[in-house]
Motif scaffolding. Structure first.
Motif, PDB file in Angstrom:
ATOM      1  N   ASP A   1      10.563  -4.023  -4.636  1.00 50.45           N
ATOM      2  CA  ASP A   1      11.022  -5.537  -4.733  1.00 50.45           C
ATOM      3  C   ASP A   1      10.004  -5.565  -6.018  1.00 50.45           C
ATOM      4  N   GLU A   2      10.242  -5.181  -7.352  1.00 50.36           N
ATOM      5  CA  GLU A   2       9.908  -5.160  -8.313  1.00 50.36           C
ATOM      6  C   GLU A   2       8.954  -6.550  -8.970  1.00 50.36           C
ATOM      7  N   ALA A   3       9.868  -7.646  -8.499  1.00 46.43           N
ATOM      8  CA  ALA A   3       9.201  -8.592  -9.031  1.00 46.43           C
ATOM      9  C   ALA A   3       8.846  -9.171  -7.746  1.00 46.43           C
ATOM     10  N   ARG A   4       8.959  -8.823  -6.853  1.00 51.01           N
ATOM     11  CA  ARG A   4       7.659  -9.604  -6.028  1.00 51.01           C
ATOM     12  C   ARG A   4       6.356  -9.390  -5.543  1.00 51.01           C
ATOM     13  N   VAL A   5       6.326  -8.342  -6.238  1.00 48.27           N
ATOM     14  CA  VAL A   5       5.141  -7.429  -6.532  1.00 48.27           C
ATOM     15  C   VAL A   5       4.359  -7.995  -6.932  1.00 48.27           C
ATOM     16  N   GLU A   6       5.062  -8.253  -8.535  1.00 47.95           N
ATOM     17  CA  GLU A   6       4.215  -8.646  -9.421  1.00 47.95           C
ATOM     18  C   GLU A   6       4.162 -10.440  -9.101  1.00 47.95           C
TER      19      GLU A   6
ATOM     20  N   VAL B   1       0.721  -1.537   0.181  1.00 47.28           N
ATOM     21  CA  VAL B   1       0.235   0.258  -0.017  1.00 47.28           C
ATOM     22  C   VAL B   1       0.886   0.806  -0.101  1.00 47.28           C
ATOM     23  N   ALA B   2       1.680   1.906   0.605  1.00 47.38           N
ATOM     24  CA  ALA B   2       2.889   2.480   1.214  1.00 47.38           C
ATOM     25  C   ALA B   2       3.834   1.893  -0.282  1.00 47.38           C
ATOM     26  N   ARG B   3       3.446   1.508  -1.127  1.00 46.60           N
ATOM     27  CA  ARG B   3       4.283   2.152  -2.570  1.00 46.60           C
ATOM     28  C   ARG B   3       4.030   2.844  -3.858  1.00 46.60           C
ATOM     29  N   TYR B   4       2.361   2.949  -3.052  1.00 41.98           N
ATOM     30  CA  TYR B   4       1.525   3.881  -4.508  1.00 41.98           C
ATOM     31  C   TYR B   4       1.262   5.033  -3.787  1.00 41.98           C
TER      32      TYR B   4
END
Length: 351
Positions: free
Chosen positions: A342-347, A310-313
């Motif tokens: 970590d973009e890969a983790r989010v995806e 949530v914090a990343r947006y």
């Protein structure tokens, strides 16, 4: 001279159903149009949410087509539990994604048959074109739809009529078969010519489907709901509120126990606010950001992970740390977290 008759037109407002309506109307047949709301129409969902992301509000094309051709139209909401049960247990299975097109057509035709009988109409017609769609518009599936809906001989496809068996309406002289069409396949060339001949000048561009169930990313979320309920020992089912949430926000499967949905717009934030009951509500504090909800029973580690996502947006994405408020009934907790980078983790978590 054709015999006077009455028909029920099933229209979406696309070019094919508009042309079918014009073809039957020009033969002097009295027509009442119907359009069905399933809850999964992309443009109608956008209308109900106040418009697209660019602010444009799409038209209801079925209502527009009926108005253009001066035909009365009935708007029929079939989005209830009976329809949702069919989606989960389709007799003829799914298409490429979560689309049970044959079962869906049968369901609609049965509802249209009820209207036909109540109106004292002679037949039903659609804009279906033989061979245009790989699952629901093959010759065999067109026959299945007619048979299973109880419309033997009462279902006319004006755009492909000359390639199909004559219907009762043709045999009785209510419509002239020679003035119908023999279109097949995916080419739109004959439809474009016919539009010019019939004076049809307005239809949605570009042409294409309007159903979330045919969308690959939506289908993943759809089946995720079913699989999560089954894993929890619950019945595989889709609820009315699921339909709203499946078309709202970014979805993340934190674990088999918990799912996170993060709003993307002010409208989606407001929609999520209406679905907080029984779920946790998350929102960053002191910075502008999305509203999010978590359903299920997350562990403490999953609560922290949800807060980091949530914090990343929003405006806190570049901050070293963000405080995220977690509200769940009377429980209020605050997590001070680093926005997840970590973009890969989010995806990997995104559904």
């Amino acid at each position: 001279m054709p015999k006077q008759g009455k028909a029920i037109a099933m229209i979406s407002g696309g070019l094919d159903s508009t042309l079918a309506l014009a073809l039957v109307r020009r033969q002097g047949v009295e027509v009442k149009a119907v359009t069905f709301y399933t809850g999964f129409c992309i443009t109608e969902t956008q209308r109900r949410k106040g418009g697209r992301a660019d602010g444009a509000v799409p038209r209801n094309e079925a209502l527009r087509a009926a108005a253009d051709l001066e035909v009365d139209i009935e708007y029929v909401d079939i989005s209830g539990s009976e329809y949702l049960d069919m989606l989960v247990h389709p007799k003829y299975g799914y298409g490429a994604n979560a689309n049970p097109c044959v079962d869906c057509r049968v369901f609609m035709m049965r509802k249209a048959k009820e209207i036909m009988e109540a109106e004292g109409a002679d037949f039903i017609f659609t804009g279906e074109v033989l061979g245009q769609r790989p699952k629901s518009q093959r010759r065999d599936t067109l026959r299945i739809i007619e048979r299973d809906s109880g419309l033997d001989g009462r279902l006319l496809r004006p755009l492909s009529a000359k390639l199909l068996q004559p219907t009762i309406a043709e045999q009785e002289g209510i419509v002239d078969r020679e003035r119908l069409e023999a279109i097949s396949g995916r080419s739109r060339q004959r439809q474009m010519e016919l539009a010019r001949e019939l004076g049809v000048v307005d239809w949605p561009q570009p042409a294409g489907g309007c159903c979330y169930l045919t969308d690959e990313s939506f289908a993943k979320k759809f089946f995720d709901v079913l699989d999560a309920r089954e894993a929890a020992g619950e019945e595989r089912r889709i609820l009315p509120e699921d339909v709203v949430l499946l078309s709202t926000g970014r979805h993340f499967r934190l674990s088999p126990r918990a799912k996170l949905v993060v709003g993307r717009t002010e409208v989606e934030n407001a929609l999520l606010e209406h679905h907080v009951e029984g779920r946790a509500r998350l929102e960053a504090q002191d910075v502008l950001g999305p509203v999010a909800i978590v359903e299920g029973e997350p562990t403490w580690e999953e609560r922290v992970l949800a807060s980091r996502i949530v914090a990343r947006y929003g405006k806190g994405k570049d901050a070293p740390r963000v405080t995220v408020e977690w509200r769940e009934g009377d429980l209020v907790e605050r997590y001070e977290v680093e926005p997840e980078q970590d973009e890969a983790r989010v995806e990997a978590l995104r559904i």
